[in-house]
Design a protein around this motif. Structure first.
Motif, PDB file in Angstrom:
ATOM      1  N   PRO A  21       0.809  -1.232   0.000  1.00 16.09           N
ATOM      2  CA  PRO A  21       0.000   0.000   0.000  1.00 16.09           C
ATOM      3  C   PRO A  21       0.842   1.283   0.000  1.00 16.09           C
ATOM      4  O   PRO A  21       0.410   2.290  -0.558  1.00 16.09           O
ATOM      5  CB  PRO A  21      -0.823  -0.105   1.289  1.00 16.09           C
ATOM      6  N   GLN A  22       2.023   1.243   0.607  1.00 16.92           N
ATOM      7  CA  GLN A  22       2.805   2.480   0.702  1.00 16.92           C
ATOM      8  C   GLN A  22       3.511   2.837  -0.612  1.00 16.92           C
ATOM      9  O   GLN A  22       4.091   3.913  -0.745  1.00 16.92           O
ATOM     10  CB  GLN A  22       3.839   2.389   1.842  1.00 16.92           C
ATOM     11  N   VAL A  23       3.447   1.913  -1.582  1.00 13.10           N
ATOM     12  CA  VAL A  23       4.152   2.161  -2.838  1.00 13.10           C
ATOM     13  C   VAL A  23       3.397   3.183  -3.674  1.00 13.10           C
ATOM     14  O   VAL A  23       2.171   3.157  -3.768  1.00 13.10           O
ATOM     15  CB  VAL A  23       4.307   0.836  -3.614  1.00 13.10           C
ATOM     16  N   ASP A  24       4.140   4.116  -4.271  1.00 13.07           N
ATOM     17  CA  ASP A  24       3.557   5.167  -5.098  1.00 13.07           C
ATOM     18  C   ASP A  24       3.225   4.617  -6.500  1.00 13.07           C
ATOM     19  O   ASP A  24       4.122   4.254  -7.247  1.00 13.07           O
ATOM     20  CB  ASP A  24       4.582   6.316  -5.197  1.00 13.07           C
ATOM     21  N   VAL A  25       1.938   4.572  -6.805  1.00 13.89           N
ATOM     22  CA  VAL A  25       1.497   3.978  -8.072  1.00 13.89           C
ATOM     23  C   VAL A  25       2.084   4.710  -9.273  1.00 13.89           C
ATOM     24  O   VAL A  25       2.464   4.100 -10.279  1.00 13.89           O
ATOM     25  CB  VAL A  25      -0.051   3.988  -8.165  1.00 13.89           C
ATOM     26  N   THR A  26       2.188   6.033  -9.163  1.00 18.74           N
ATOM     27  CA  THR A  26       2.713   6.817 -10.283  1.00 18.74           C
ATOM     28  C   THR A  26       4.151   6.415 -10.578  1.00 18.74           C
ATOM     29  O   THR A  26       4.553   6.279 -11.748  1.00 18.74           O
ATOM     30  CB  THR A  26       2.674   8.320  -9.940  1.00 18.74           C
ATOM     31  N   GLN A  27       4.912   6.190  -9.519  1.00 24.14           N
ATOM     32  CA  GLN A  27       6.296   5.743  -9.695  1.00 24.14           C
ATOM     33  C   GLN A  27       6.333   4.382 -10.395  1.00 24.14           C
ATOM     34  O   GLN A  27       7.148   4.155 -11.298  1.00 24.14           O
ATOM     35  CB  GLN A  27       6.991   5.643  -8.330  1.00 24.14           C
ATOM     36  N   ILE A  28       5.446   3.486  -9.957  1.00 21.71           N
ATOM     37  CA  ILE A  28       5.390   2.151 -10.580  1.00 21.71           C
ATOM     38  C   ILE A  28       5.102   2.278 -12.066  1.00 21.71           C
ATOM     39  O   ILE A  28       5.743   1.634 -12.903  1.00 21.71           O
ATOM     40  CB  ILE A  28       4.281   1.299  -9.900  1.00 21.71           C
ATOM     41  N   ARG A  29       4.144   3.151 -12.400  1.00 21.47           N
ATOM     42  CA  ARG A  29       3.756   3.250 -13.815  1.00 21.47           C
ATOM     43  C   ARG A  29       4.805   3.993 -14.646  1.00 21.47           C
ATOM     44  O   ARG A  29       4.784   3.913 -15.869  1.00 21.47           O
ATOM     45  CB  ARG A  29       2.382   3.901 -13.923  1.00 21.47           C
ATOM     46  N   ARG A  30       5.684   4.728 -13.975  1.00 18.10           N
ATOM     47  CA  ARG A  30       6.791   5.307 -14.718  1.00 18.10           C
ATOM     48  C   ARG A  30       7.812   4.208 -15.048  1.00 18.10           C
ATOM     49  O   ARG A  30       8.343   4.128 -16.138  1.00 18.10           O
ATOM     50  CB  ARG A  30       7.490   6.414 -13.915  1.00 18.10           C
ATOM     51  N   ARG A  31       8.012   3.341 -14.071  1.00 19.92           N
ATOM     52  CA  ARG A  31       9.006   2.276 -14.293  1.00 19.92           C
ATOM     53  C   ARG A  31       8.461   1.150 -15.177  1.00 19.92           C
ATOM     54  O   ARG A  31       9.227   0.432 -15.810  1.00 19.92           O
ATOM     55  CB  ARG A  31       9.469   1.707 -12.943  1.00 19.92           C
ATOM     56  N   ILE A  32       7.131   0.992 -15.131  1.00 20.18           N
ATOM     57  CA  ILE A  32       6.497  -0.050 -15.941  1.00 20.18           C
ATOM     58  C   ILE A  32       5.476   0.619 -16.851  1.00 20.18           C
ATOM     59  O   ILE A  32       4.343   0.878 -16.455  1.00 20.18           O
ATOM     60  CB  ILE A  32       5.813  -1.112 -15.048  1.00 20.18           C
ATOM     61  N   GLY A  33       5.875   0.931 -18.076  1.00 25.68           N
ATOM     62  CA  GLY A  33       5.012   1.650 -19.005  1.00 25.68           C
ATOM     63  C   GLY A  33       4.045   0.714 -19.710  1.00 25.68           C
ATOM     64  O   GLY A  33       4.188  -0.506 -19.658  1.00 25.68           O
ATOM     65  N   MET A  34       3.063   1.323 -20.386  1.00 28.31           N
ATOM     66  CA  MET A  34       2.069   0.476 -21.046  1.00 28.31           C
ATOM     67  C   MET A  34       1.626   1.071 -22.376  1.00 28.31           C
ATOM     68  O   MET A  34       1.488   2.285 -22.520  1.00 28.31           O
ATOM     69  CB  MET A  34       0.863   0.311 -20.130  1.00 28.31           C
ATOM     70  N   VAL A  35       1.410   0.166 -23.323  1.00 30.28           N
ATOM     71  CA  VAL A  35       0.878   0.543 -24.636  1.00 30.28           C
ATOM     72  C   VAL A  35      -0.387  -0.268 -24.843  1.00 30.28           C
ATOM     73  O   VAL A  35      -0.394  -1.474 -24.611  1.00 30.28           O
ATOM     74  CB  VAL A  35       1.900   0.235 -25.752  1.00 30.28           C
TER      75      VAL A  35
END
Lengths: 218, 252
Positions: B76-90
């Protein structure tokens, strides 16, 4: 059943392959019979029939390439078709050897045999039964049948060694028999090659069923 | 070598409905992993869980862990925005923003605080080059992204994803809406990005999976049936269900 068309095509492919195998087996038997009976007419027939085998090989090859291009088969379907492509090459080589034996028969047309032919026909019987067993193993998708067939290759090799020994001995004792003796050695060698090609088919059947390549010829 | 992503015992439910059951699967650094399987098998859920996109839906429950390096991304403490920067999506259909080509690619870097025009121009050019789009759009960067063709839009979306320098790229049927030529360009692009990025791709096109991926994972009914080198999966799969699916004789 989904992909009924491909399934039907694979059955047709199998039947064509069996037809080609039956012709090759006939060719081998006829070639050796022509030799032992000194039947030049039959030997010429064998040489002529080789064109038919070549044609069958090309027809099956075209059928396989069409299936690969248009049906884009995967997994076992892919293995069945690539196996067929390999098997026809082995069958075609066997038919070439039958024709080679027939050519020897024509060369020896006017000679009496330097010895009675016993082991050569026996070796030929074994080799052509290997051809039939190999194709049965293909149709039954049976690894066991493939292995059983491959084991016969040892018997063929033993006979070949015996024939080789006998003929070399004969040639040493009777230099005038060297010409025919060498031709008969070639015949034994052709038959030995036929058995090797049957062994190849057995290996391809094992690949088709398991997806693994095993090398049995040594 | 440590895997890039380590998924352990991952299960996902939509309300009461299980969509993924106890999936354990590692994604190696720099590989292209293809996810295949019939509709509803869980492959898209799996993909969307890898960057926590699945949780945007109501009533989703996730158990198990997804490790990106040492980081368990579902904590829960993980920042989702950071995750989505590191794991991009198309995504399946190209979804450029209604901005210019330049602003589409600069969008992520700007969000992260990049403001220097020269630096931004450099990032945009580099990303467009990586996405094999630069030669077609140079000199037209101020034009609206929506004026590009479908295939170009999809490559623009890839450039946009690359602009924030992700480690992993998730692709959800990236060529589903494209013609064969544009599809070939995207596939070539995936080949060029392999090694630099870790790519996980869902595709319904088996030939595509065979062409572009290093490994293939087959999903069925929310479970991972089989994963292995693509060469092996497509020629001699180990599981009879994979075999049935690949030979098109699957009756569900």
């Amino acid at each position: 059943m989904i992909r009924q068309y491909l399934s039907d095509q694979l059955v047709e492919l199998e039947q064509e392959l069996l037809r080609m195998g039956a012709v090759v087996e006939d060719q081998l038997r006829a070639a050796v019979r022509a030799l032992t009976e000194k039947n030049s007419a039959l030997a010429r027939e064998v040489i002529q029939e080789d064109d038919r085998v070549d044609q069958m090989e090309m027809d099956i090859e075209r059928r396989c390439l069409t299936l690969l291009a248009l049906q884009q088969p995967l997994a076992s379907d892919l293995r069945i078709i690539s196996t067929a492509l390999k098997i026809i090459t082995d069958l075609e080589r066997m038919a070439d050897h039958a024709a080679d034996i027939a050519k020897v028969t024509l060369r020896l047309e006017n000679e009496a045999f330097i010895k009675p032919l016993v082991d050569i026909p026996e070796m030929a019987r074994l080799a052509s039964s290997m051809v039939r067993l190999a194709l049965n193993a293909y149709v039954h998708r049976s690894i066991d049948e493939a292995y059983t067939m491959i084991r016969l290759d040892d018997d063929v090799d033993h006979l070949y060694a015996a024939i080789f020994r006998d003929l070399i001995e004969l040639i040493r004792d009777r230099p005038d028999a060297a010409g025919q003796g060498t031709h008969l050695l070639f015949v034994a060698n052709y038959i030995e090659r036929v058995a090797d090609h049957a062994t190849n088919i057995g290996e391809w059947v094992i690949f088709m069923v398991t997806g693994e390549r095993k090398e049995m010829n040594d | 070598m440590e895997p890039k992503l380590r998924v352990e015992n991952l299960s996902v439910w939509y309300q009461r409905q299980p969509a993924l059951k106890h999936v354990t699967l590692s994604v190696e650094e720099g590989e292209v992993l293809a996810l295949i399987g019939p509709s509803g098998c869980g492959k898209s859920t799996f993909l969307r869980t890898l960057n926590r996109l699945s949780e945007e839906q109501v009533g989703v429950r996730v158990t198990g862990s997804i490790l990106l390096g040492d980081l368990d991304i579902h904590q829960p403490q993980v920042d989702v925005t950071q995750i989505r920067r590191r794991i991009g999506m198309v995504f399946q259909a190209p979804n450029p923003f209604p901005f210019s080509i330049f602003d589409n690619v600069a969008y992520g870097p700007r969000l992260q605080g990049a403001a220097d025009p020269a630096a931004l121009r450099k990032i945009v050019e580099q990303s467009l080059r990586q996405a094999a789009l630069w030669d077609e759009v140079r000199g037209k960067l101020r034009r609206p992204a929506l004026a590009l063709s479908g295939g170009q839009q999809q490559r623009l979306c890839i450039a946009r994803a690359l602009a924030v320098n992700p480690e992993v790229l998730l692709m959800d049927e990236p060529t589903a809406s494209l013609d064969p030529l544009s599809t070939a360009k995207i596939e070539e692009l995936v080949g060029a990005l392999r090694g630099q990025y870790t790519i996980v791709m869902v595709t319904h096109n088996l030939r595509q999976a065979a062409r572009v991926s290093d490994r293939t994972a087959f999903f069925l009914d929310g479970t991972l049936v089989e994963v292995g080198p693509t060469r092996q999966i497509f020629t001699a799969p180990q599981d009879s269900r994979t075999e049935q699916y690949l030979t098109g004789r699957f009756e569900s």
